[in-house]
Design a protein around this motif. Structure first.
Motif, PDB file in Angstrom:
ATOM      1  N   ASP A   2     -11.179  15.352  14.551  1.00 19.81           N
ATOM      2  CA  ASP A   2      -9.811  15.565  14.318  1.00 19.81           C
ATOM      3  C   ASP A   2      -9.393  16.594  13.417  1.00 19.81           C
ATOM      4  OD1 ASP A   2      -9.336  13.231  15.947  1.00 19.81           O
ATOM      5  OD2 ASP A   2      -9.498  11.784  13.933  1.00 19.81           O
ATOM      6  N   THR A   3     -10.372  17.264  12.513  1.00 20.02           N
ATOM      7  CA  THR A   3      -9.878  18.190  11.734  1.00 20.02           C
ATOM      8  C   THR A   3      -9.516  19.396  12.378  1.00 20.02           C
ATOM      9  OG1 THR A   3     -12.126  18.910  11.372  1.00 20.02           O
ATOM     10  CG2 THR A   3     -11.574  17.372   9.978  1.00 20.02           C
ATOM     11  N   ASP A  62      -5.321   9.836   8.499  1.00 18.45           N
ATOM     12  CA  ASP A  62      -6.508   9.068   7.937  1.00 18.45           C
ATOM     13  C   ASP A  62      -7.617  10.378   7.468  1.00 18.45           C
ATOM     14  OD1 ASP A  62      -7.999   9.893   9.962  1.00 18.45           O
ATOM     15  OD2 ASP A  62      -8.058   8.051  10.956  1.00 18.45           O
ATOM     16  N   ALA A  63      -8.604   9.829   6.736  1.00 20.84           N
ATOM     17  CA  ALA A  63      -9.391  10.866   6.444  1.00 20.84           C
ATOM     18  C   ALA A  63     -10.261  11.652   7.403  1.00 20.84           C
ATOM     19  CB  ALA A  63     -10.834  10.120   5.634  1.00 20.84           C
ATOM     20  N   GLY A  64     -10.352  11.552   8.564  1.00 17.38           N
ATOM     21  CA  GLY A  64     -10.785  12.108   9.785  1.00 17.38           C
ATOM     22  C   GLY A  64     -10.111  13.405   9.674  1.00 17.38           C
ATOM     23  N   GLU A 103     -10.045  21.494   4.297  1.00 20.77           N
ATOM     24  CA  GLU A 103      -9.153  22.567   3.192  1.00 20.77           C
ATOM     25  C   GLU A 103      -7.959  23.080   4.152  1.00 20.77           C
ATOM     26  OE1 GLU A 103     -10.080  26.412   0.446  1.00 20.77           O
ATOM     27  OE2 GLU A 103     -11.580  25.019   0.888  1.00 20.77           O
ATOM     28  N   GLU A 104      -8.202  23.524   5.269  1.00 16.96           N
ATOM     29  CA  GLU A 104      -7.334  24.143   6.144  1.00 16.96           C
ATOM     30  C   GLU A 104      -5.974  23.246   6.357  1.00 16.96           C
ATOM     31  OE1 GLU A 104      -6.599  26.500  10.383  1.00 16.96           O
ATOM     32  OE2 GLU A 104      -8.339  25.462   9.838  1.00 16.96           O
ATOM     33  N   ASN A 105      -6.260  21.940   6.550  1.00 15.98           N
ATOM     34  CA  ASN A 105      -5.324  20.941   6.926  1.00 15.98           C
ATOM     35  C   ASN A 105      -4.406  20.690   5.524  1.00 15.98           C
ATOM     36  OD1 ASN A 105      -5.851  20.862   9.343  1.00 15.98           O
ATOM     37  ND2 ASN A 105      -7.249  19.086   9.497  1.00 15.98           N
TER      38      ASN A 105
END
Length: 73
Positions: free
Chosen positions: A38-39, A63-65, A69-71
């Motif tokens: 997902d990142t 969520d954590a998925g 850093e870019e997101n």
């Protein structure tokens, strides 16, 4: 790569990662990606929303998925 099926033959299977945005429980945008994580999908998904509605979302909850850093930037 998708999980192996019952035949355990190790073949690659097609898989898609669906992203959906909602507002007040209504789906407002969706995108499909051929990535497992997902990142790497969040940035393009948000850009698709901006292109469709000509505005950025007021808030973003994920969520954590999606944590990278870019997101976060």
């Amino acid at each position: 790569r998708m999980k192996d099926d019952y035949m355990q033959n190790g073949q690659l299977k097609p898989g898609y990662n669906l992203q959906a945005s909602t507002n007040n429980q209504f789906i407002t945008n969706y995108t499909l990606a051929q990535t497992t994580a997902d990142t790497t999908t969040l940035k393009n998904h948000l850009q698709d929303h901006v292109d469709s509605y000509d505005q950025t979302p007021q808030s973003l909850t994920a969520d954590a998925g999606y944590g990278s850093e870019e997101n976060y930037t």
